[in-house]
Design an enzyme around this catalytic site. Structure first.
Site, PDB file in Angstrom:
ATOM      1  N   ASP A 301       0.801  -1.220   0.000  1.00 23.75           N
ATOM      2  CA  ASP A 301       0.000   0.000   0.000  1.00 23.75           C
ATOM      3  C   ASP A 301       0.842   1.281   0.000  1.00 23.75           C
ATOM      4  O   ASP A 301       0.294   2.382  -0.103  1.00 23.75           O
ATOM      5  CB  ASP A 301      -0.958  -0.029   1.193  1.00 23.75           C
ATOM      6  CG  ASP A 301      -1.970  -1.158   1.042  1.00 23.75           C
ATOM      7  OD1 ASP A 301      -2.514  -1.309  -0.067  1.00 23.75           O
ATOM      8  OD2 ASP A 301      -2.180  -1.916   2.011  1.00 23.75           O
ATOM      9  N   GLY A 302       2.159   1.114   0.113  1.00 19.94           N
ATOM     10  CA  GLY A 302       3.046   2.290   0.114  1.00 19.94           C
ATOM     11  C   GLY A 302       3.016   3.033  -1.216  1.00 19.94           C
ATOM     12  O   GLY A 302       3.003   4.269  -1.246  1.00 19.94           O
ATOM     13  N   ARG A 402       5.482 -11.200  12.499  1.00 21.78           N
ATOM     14  CA  ARG A 402       5.889 -10.076  13.353  1.00 21.78           C
ATOM     15  C   ARG A 402       4.668  -9.332  13.893  1.00 21.78           C
ATOM     16  O   ARG A 402       4.675  -8.824  15.005  1.00 21.78           O
ATOM     17  CB  ARG A 402       6.843  -9.140  12.606  1.00 21.78           C
ATOM     18  CG  ARG A 402       6.187  -8.031  11.825  1.00 21.78           C
ATOM     19  CD  ARG A 402       7.205  -7.176  11.101  1.00 21.78           C
ATOM     20  NE  ARG A 402       6.640  -6.596   9.912  1.00 21.78           N
ATOM     21  CZ  ARG A 402       6.205  -5.337   9.827  1.00 21.78           C
ATOM     22  NH1 ARG A 402       6.318  -4.514  10.843  1.00 21.78           N
ATOM     23  NH2 ARG A 402       5.671  -4.899   8.721  1.00 21.78           N
ATOM     24  N   ASP A 568      -1.887   5.178   6.177  1.00 23.28           N
ATOM     25  CA  ASP A 568      -1.815   4.169   5.106  1.00 23.28           C
ATOM     26  C   ASP A 568      -0.618   3.238   5.323  1.00 23.28           C
ATOM     27  O   ASP A 568       0.002   2.769   4.359  1.00 23.28           O
ATOM     28  CB  ASP A 568      -1.702   4.829   3.714  1.00 23.28           C
ATOM     29  CG  ASP A 568      -2.892   5.716   3.374  1.00 23.28           C
ATOM     30  OD1 ASP A 568      -3.914   5.633   4.082  1.00 23.28           O
ATOM     31  OD2 ASP A 568      -2.802   6.484   2.406  1.00 23.28           O
TER      32      ASP A 568
HETATM   33  P1  ADP Z   1       5.395  -3.439   1.532  1.00 19.35           P
HETATM   34  O1  ADP Z   1       3.928  -3.739   1.565  1.00 19.35           O
HETATM   35  O2  ADP Z   1       6.211  -4.667   1.375  1.00 19.35           O
HETATM   36  O3  ADP Z   1       5.771  -2.573   2.680  1.00 19.35           O
HETATM   37  P2  ADP Z   1       5.239  -1.119  -0.174  1.00 19.35           P
HETATM   38  O4  ADP Z   1       4.925  -1.098  -1.619  1.00 19.35           O
HETATM   39  O5  ADP Z   1       4.214  -0.632   0.754  1.00 19.35           O
HETATM   40  O6  ADP Z   1       5.655  -2.614   0.191  1.00 19.35           O
HETATM   41  O7  ADP Z   1       6.577  -0.304  -0.029  1.00 19.35           O
HETATM   42  C1  ADP Z   1       7.261  -0.124   1.159  1.00 19.35           C
HETATM   43  C2  ADP Z   1       8.084   1.135   1.069  1.00 19.35           C
HETATM   44  O8  ADP Z   1       9.091   1.032   0.091  1.00 19.35           O
HETATM   45  C3  ADP Z   1       7.287   2.362   0.715  1.00 19.35           C
HETATM   46  O9  ADP Z   1       7.402   3.294   1.768  1.00 19.35           O
HETATM   47  C4  ADP Z   1       7.950   2.897  -0.537  1.00 19.35           C
HETATM   48  O10 ADP Z   1       8.014   4.301  -0.542  1.00 19.35           O
HETATM   49  C5  ADP Z   1       9.339   2.338  -0.414  1.00 19.35           C
HETATM   50  N1  ADP Z   1      10.093   2.179  -1.668  1.00 19.35           N
HETATM   51  C6  ADP Z   1       9.666   2.201  -2.940  1.00 19.35           C
HETATM   52  N2  ADP Z   1      10.671   1.921  -3.797  1.00 19.35           N
HETATM   53  C7  ADP Z   1      11.770   1.703  -3.060  1.00 19.35           C
HETATM   54  C8  ADP Z   1      13.132   1.365  -3.360  1.00 19.35           C
HETATM   55  N3  ADP Z   1      13.550   1.176  -4.615  1.00 19.35           N
HETATM   56  N4  ADP Z   1      13.980   1.208  -2.314  1.00 19.35           N
HETATM   57  C9  ADP Z   1      13.573   1.377  -1.058  1.00 19.35           C
HETATM   58  N5  ADP Z   1      12.308   1.702  -0.700  1.00 19.35           N
HETATM   59  C10 ADP Z   1      11.411   1.868  -1.680  1.00 19.35           C
HETATM   60 MG    MG Z   2       3.606  -1.054   2.930  1.00 15.41          MG
END
Ligand code: ADP
Ligand code: MG
Length: 600
Positions: A301-302, A402, A568
């Site tokens: 959702d990021g 976790r 979020d």
């Molecule tokens: P997850 O559900 O596994 O946490 P998300 O899509 O929510 O995956 O992303 C987690 C975080 O990774 C978000 O805060 C996003 O901004 C960040 N992010 C996106 N691309 C990258 C990248 N290339 N390297 C590190 N962080 C990143």
């Molecule tokens: Mg996330």
């Protein structure tokens, strides 16, 4: 195997609304006055999953009987009589090659009616939907039928016969589609899955024009332009290589990409290089509104959070920018957007929903902290949920465990949180909430590109804060809640917060309200555990220890020393903030204008 159907097509595959299970003759079922079904089983016990479009308890004759996949009839005869009419034939094509199949377009399905027995030598149906396994012989009289719902159909086209060469003198009519399983399982089971399949038929020069017309007619039904669903969408696809513990790229490539490609979507695939990369890309790319029919987030959702915030800051203005629909292929750890829109954790099924999606307006929240506003599409948390979500980052190596471990640690430590909360409450009784939910979901659920949707109010601008930035005096009609010693303070705009957490069962896409759940820290530990264990199916909604409100604005001031604020799922400052709803500000790409959650 023989199938006999009287007065009715018996399609072998569908995505049904309701289902009923029949067993073979020894325990045959007479299941409505208008319909009967007899199974004459000559070999093993056969089990048929049969589905009716419409309610089984409805005494009016349902229009079509459907068997759901997988087909489990072997060596059986099915006699079916019914009072209902056969499906309306809107368009039919008979393939005259050795397969001799009649293709019929009905209101909801493509039917395939094999006019002659098929064996392994003449089988033209290369799909698991085929009624026969290769090599089995069938009775001459038999008529074998399959059906594929239009929703599942990705693409139909004709390669014309090449008449200039004597080597190849036939063309091909090919139909690409998805086999969907688990569509009739409860939404809590996360069983909806899709798999690519293809049917191909030889066509000669004479029948090529008819086949081309058939493919065009099928495509027009597979992509309902009247509700804004367009074929061959131009999609901006973000893949977060960091998402889902680094598995996002693999999940996207193996599950979603083949479906999007077979549907002939035009893809611009962009890997995010760092945090906020997607936000900057969306904010700064010129002509985004003209270039794409949707933005697909292959992530958790990021990335949707970043995309909505990027749209908010576009120089074209939020009015136009927020019209670009956003959706998600579940490739991260928290994939709530996909769960709410498609009811799945399967990248291929989510890709099918993307292909079949239409722009659908949704409410968004505006979160303001320290004078800065941002968009929240999903949730805001402070207290236990934020603490478990963000305070267990160091335990990421455990995977999903976790969350459970972090939760148990905090509950057994009797962790409580202190804050001041003022809320503009709209409904605070379960009955009121249920009634409002029923009224909202009972309305016709079709959104057309120019329809005023389910209500007449138009989208609200961003940020244009109705209740200010949180520094003004609290309006008189806001209620101060007793939150000096609480466990949960959790606000959501969608029902699912994770694939297994139906935290806000009453949340609606366009009611203009947020759902707020609070739980006091003073209740016994086992009650908190019981509430949390009921969340998977939304059972906590019934708990006397849970307070459930509908509100359209609130302010929170943390009074404890330190803690977490999660918007979020992303970390924000542990500082005062204010949130209000903007009705129908955002747009998602969704195949249904409702969220995929059980009724309350
Ligand atoms: P997850 O559900 O596994 O946490 P998300 O899509 O929510 O995956 O992303 C987690 C975080 O990774 C978000 O805060 C996003 O901004 C960040 N992010 C996106 N691309 C990258 C990248 N290339 N390297 C590190 N962080 C990143
Ligand atoms: Mg996330």
């Amino acid at each position: 195997m023989r199938l006999h159907c009287h007065g009715l097509f018996l399609p072998l595959y569908s995505s049904p609304v309701k289902h009923i299970h029949f067993q073979c003759r020894h325990c045959s079922t007479q299941w409505s006055r208008e319909h009967s079904l007899t199974l004459d089983c000559t070999l093993n016990p056969c089990v048929i999953s049969a589905s009716w479009l419409g309610s089984i308890s409805d005494s009016r004759a349902p229009p079509i009987a459907c068997l759901s996949t997988p087909l489990l009839i072997h060596n059986s005869t099915v006699h079916m009589t019914t009072a209902s009419a056969p499906p309306e034939t809107l368009f039919a094509l008979t393939i005259s090659d050795h397969s001799r199949v009649k293709l019929v377009l009905d209101t909801k399905f493509l039917f395939l009616d094999y006019l002659q027995p098929r064996t392994s030598s003449n089988i033209a149906c290369f799909s698991p939907v085929a009624c026969l396994s290769p090599g089995s012989a069938v009775d001459d009289e038999s008529s074998q039928q399959c059906s594929i719902p239009y929703f599942n159909i990705l693409y139909a086209d004709v390669t014309p016969p090449n008449t200039t060469t004597s080597l190849i003198n036939y063309g091909t009519l090919s139909l690409d589609y998805c086999i969907v399983t688990g569509a009739d399982a409860p939404i809590t089971a996360n069983e909806r899955k899709a798999k690519l399949a293809r049917l191909a038929f030889h066509i000669d020069a004479q029948s090529a024009p008819a086949a081309a017309a058939f493919a065009a007619a099928l495509m027009a039904r597979a992509y309902n332009a009247a509700v804004g669903c367009i074929a061959q969408k131009r999609l901006l696809v973000f893949v977060n290589p960091f998402g889902g513990k680094g598995k996002a790229i693999r999940r996207f490539r193996a599950g979603a990409l083949p479906v999007l490609e077979v549907a002939r979507c035009k893809l611009n695939i962009v890997e995010t290089k760092y945090r906020n990369y997607a936000l900057e890309y969306v904010e700064n790319t010129q002509g985004l509104e003209e270039l794409y029919d949707g933005i697909v987030c292959c992530s958790g959702d990021g990335i949707p959070h970043e995309v909505f915030n990027g749209l908010a800051h576009r120089s074209t203005g939020p009015d136009r920018a927020f019209k670009i629909p956003v959706c998600q292929i579940p490739c991260g750890t928290g994939n709530a957007l996909a769960k709410n829109l498609c009811g799945t954790m399967d990248p291929a099924y989510a890709a099918l929903c993307t292909v079949k999606g239409a722009p659908t307006p949704i409410d968004l929240c505006i979160f303001t902290q320290n004078g800065k506003s941002s968009v929240s599409f999903l949730s805001q948390a402070i207290g236990l949920i934020a603490d478990v979500d963000l305070g267990t980052e160091h335990m990421r190596w455990m995977g999903n465990a976790r969350v459970t471990v972090g939760l148990l640690q905090r509950v057994f430590a009797h962790k409580s949180y202190a804050l001041d909360a003022q809320v503009r409450i709209v409904h605070d009784s379960r009955d009121q909430i249920r009634r409002a939910h029923k009224k909202h979901t009972a309305r016709p659920v079709t959104i057309t590109p120019d329809s005023p949707d389910l209500d007449s109010s138009s989208a609200e601008a961003w940020p244009d804060l109705k209740y200010g930035d949180g520094t003004d005096d609290i309006p008189e009609d806001w209620v101060t809640l007793d939150t000096s010693n609480i466990s949960l303070f959790y606000v959501g705009k969608m029902p699912w917060m994770a694939f297994d957490a139906l935290f806000f069962p009453a949340a609606l896409p366009r009611d203009g309200y947020m759902d707020l759940v609070t739980v006091d820290a003073t209740i016994p530990t086992f009650e908190i555990l019981s509430i949390m264990s009921g969340v998977a199916e939304g059972k906590h909604f019934e708990s006397d220890h849970v307070k459930y409100y509908k509100c359209d604005a609130y302010r929170v001031t943390p009074t404890g020393q330190e803690g977490y604020v999660s918007i979020d799922g992303e970390k924000f400052d542990y500082a005062p903030f204010q949130v209000e709803v903007k009705k129908r500000l955002g747009t998602v790409l969704s195949y249904q204008p409702i969220y995929q959650a059980p009724a309350i």
